[in-house]
Design an enzyme around this catalytic site. Structure first.
Site, PDB file in Angstrom:
ATOM      1  N   GLY A   1      29.972  37.978  51.203  1.00 22.86           N
ATOM      2  CA  GLY A   1      30.107  36.402  51.416  1.00 22.86           C
ATOM      3  C   GLY A   1      30.859  35.917  52.771  1.00 22.86           C
ATOM      4  O   GLY A   1      31.982  36.338  52.750  1.00 22.86           O
TER       5      GLY A   1
ATOM      6  N   ASP B   1      32.602  37.691  60.781  1.00 17.73           N
ATOM      7  CA  ASP B   1      33.682  37.140  59.741  1.00 17.73           C
ATOM      8  C   ASP B   1      34.894  37.532  60.266  1.00 17.73           C
ATOM      9  O   ASP B   1      35.855  36.694  59.918  1.00 17.73           O
ATOM     10  CB  ASP B   1      33.332  37.317  58.376  1.00 17.73           C
ATOM     11  CG  ASP B   1      31.712  36.763  57.899  1.00 17.73           C
ATOM     12  OD1 ASP B   1      31.325  35.851  58.373  1.00 17.73           O
ATOM     13  OD2 ASP B   1      31.404  37.436  57.002  1.00 17.73           O
TER      14      ASP B   1
HETATM   15  O1  ELE Z   1      24.369  36.634  55.068  1.00 10.97           O
HETATM   16  C1  ELE Z   1      25.291  36.129  54.198  1.00 10.97           C
HETATM   17  O2  ELE Z   1      24.899  35.040  53.555  1.00 10.97           O
HETATM   18  C2  ELE Z   1      26.447  36.612  53.881  1.00 10.97           C
HETATM   19  O3  ELE Z   1      27.276  36.008  53.552  1.00 10.97           O
HETATM   20  C3  ELE Z   1      26.491  38.074  53.993  1.00 10.97           C
HETATM   21  C4  ELE Z   1      27.511  38.708  55.138  1.00 10.97           C
HETATM   22  O4  ELE Z   1      28.480  39.011  54.143  1.00 10.97           O
HETATM   23  C5  ELE Z   1      27.934  37.840  56.012  1.00 10.97           C
HETATM   24  O5  ELE Z   1      26.968  36.951  56.470  1.00 10.97           O
HETATM   25  C6  ELE Z   1      28.252  38.634  57.348  1.00 10.97           C
HETATM   26  O6  ELE Z   1      27.990  37.982  58.365  1.00 10.97           O
HETATM   27  P1  ELE Z   1      28.519  38.640  59.955  1.00 10.97           P
HETATM   28  O7  ELE Z   1      29.960  38.764  59.936  1.00 10.97           O
HETATM   29  O8  ELE Z   1      28.024  37.706  61.001  1.00 10.97           O
HETATM   30  O9  ELE Z   1      27.870  40.166  59.998  1.00 10.97           O
END
Ligand code: ELE
Length: 344
Positions: free
Chosen positions: A43, A287
């Site tokens: 998340g 993130d």
């Molecule tokens: O897509 C979602 O809703 C999420 O929360 C899943 C992932 O944990 C983050 O999105 C990671 O995102 P990046 O850091 O951009 O790779």
């Protein structure tokens, strides 16, 4: 000994968003043929909370988890990393899931969401008691994923930002545009995202996110286009103090080149490009960048140091399976000092 940094002002940083269980096909198999799945917790906002907690900051996760073993497992995970879990509500419901097949060679990674009607997505917006949840917090971190989950979460994200603003908290907002989520309901992303960015002091997003927000293209090249987009965003959102972004060039599924940048009203701080070969897992890289940069700012460092700590944490994250960047200051220092031989 490296002193543990303290978040400035009112001590805690609150992260509001959905906690997800990630189920990944092991050893780069495809979801359609995998016989087992690896489990990680994730998340976007939760990943920031974990990374900052590992770096010595006091972070509070504001969320909702279902009663039962899946929620219990998540609580154990976040508590184990030092995140304050007191503002995570528990109730009957389902846990948001996402499935990942990790790319390899010429096949990119792919994500399948299974989070519709999760407990978090169905929480009535008025059920969040913001003054109590944010009590003792000086900073709120939000992302564009929460409002993409449906009308309730969109209202909740707006209410969280308004409550934080009126409590004098600072706000960081990571654009994290997820087309598949917004397309799953009758939404108007631009209006919601515009209001959220209007409350933010720090916006994580690149020129494409700004183009989406302002409904206009930016046609230049490289740094000129980035600066043009940043200036347009500062003009549209006068509360913004900083815009932070990464530029990623995908050489190969397993090898990216990443540079980072902070724009302010009067200029920009841009890092060199770092080549990241042998990527183990790139999910959570954005993130980690947000967390590393927030770490620098919360520890009172200047933009040059903050953007480098963001770059270091995102690059390091690519070496680790799972969503969260569980590194310490010594790992950031070692990365920035260079040198890749075994440390012993
Ligand atoms: O897509 C979602 O809703 C999420 O929360 C899943 C992932 O944990 C983050 O999105 C990671 O995102 P990046 O850091 O951009 O790779």
């Amino acid at each position: 000994m490296t002193p543990r940094p303290q978040s400035s002002g009112k001590s805690q940083l609150a992260c509001f968003g959905e906690i997800l269980l990630r189920l990944s096909a092991p050893r780069r198999q495809m979801l359609s043929t995998a016989q087992a799945l690896d489990i990680h917790h994730g998340g976007a906002e939760a990943n920031v909370a974990v990374a900052l907690a590992r770096l010595g900051h006091r972070t509070r996760l504001v969320s909702a988890l279902p009663d039962g073993p899946l929620g219990d497992g998540a609580i154990t995970f976040f508590r184990g990393h030092g995140v304050d879990i007191a503002a995570i509500g528990r109730a009957p419901g389902r846990m948001g899931l996402y499935f990942l097949s990790q790319g390899a060679s010429l096949r990119p990674s792919d994500i399948v969401y299974d989070r519709a009607d999760s407990l978090f997505a169905l929480m009535p917006p008025e059920s969040w008691d913001w003054p109590a949840l944010f009590n003792g917090c000086g900073w709120l971190h939000l992302s564009g994923i929460t409002p993409a989950l449906g009308p309730g979460p969109a209202q909740a994200a707006l209410a969280a930002a308004r409550a934080a603003k009126s409590a004098g908290m600072r706000i960081s907002f990571d654009g994290n545009y997820r087309a598949r989520l917004w397309e799953s309901w009758d939404s108007d992303p631009r209006a919601v995202l515009q209001e959220l960015v209007s409350h933010a002091d720090l916006f994580f997003g690149n020129y494409r996110d700004i183009a989406l927000l302002l409904d206009r293209p930016f046609s230049g090249e490289g740094p000129t286009r980035r600066r043009e987009a940043a200036e347009a965003a500062f003009a549209a959102f006068p509360n913004l103090q900083r815009i932070a972004s990464t530029a990623r060039h995908v050489e190969h599924v397993d090898c990216h080149r990443i540079a980072a940048r902070i724009d302010t009203w009067d200029g920009a701080t841009q890092t060199e490009e770092v080549r990241v070969p042998g990527i183990v897992d790139r999910i959570g890289g954005g993130d980690a960048f947000a967390a590393g940069l927030l770490h620098g700012l919360l520890a009172g460092r200047d933009d040059e140091q903050a953007v480098h700590s963001g770059l270091a944490l995102t690059c390091l994250k690519h070496s680790l399976p799972g969503d969260a960047a569980t590194f310490g200051q010594q790992d950031i220092d070692a990365f920035l000092a260079g040198g890749l031989d075994v440390r012993r």
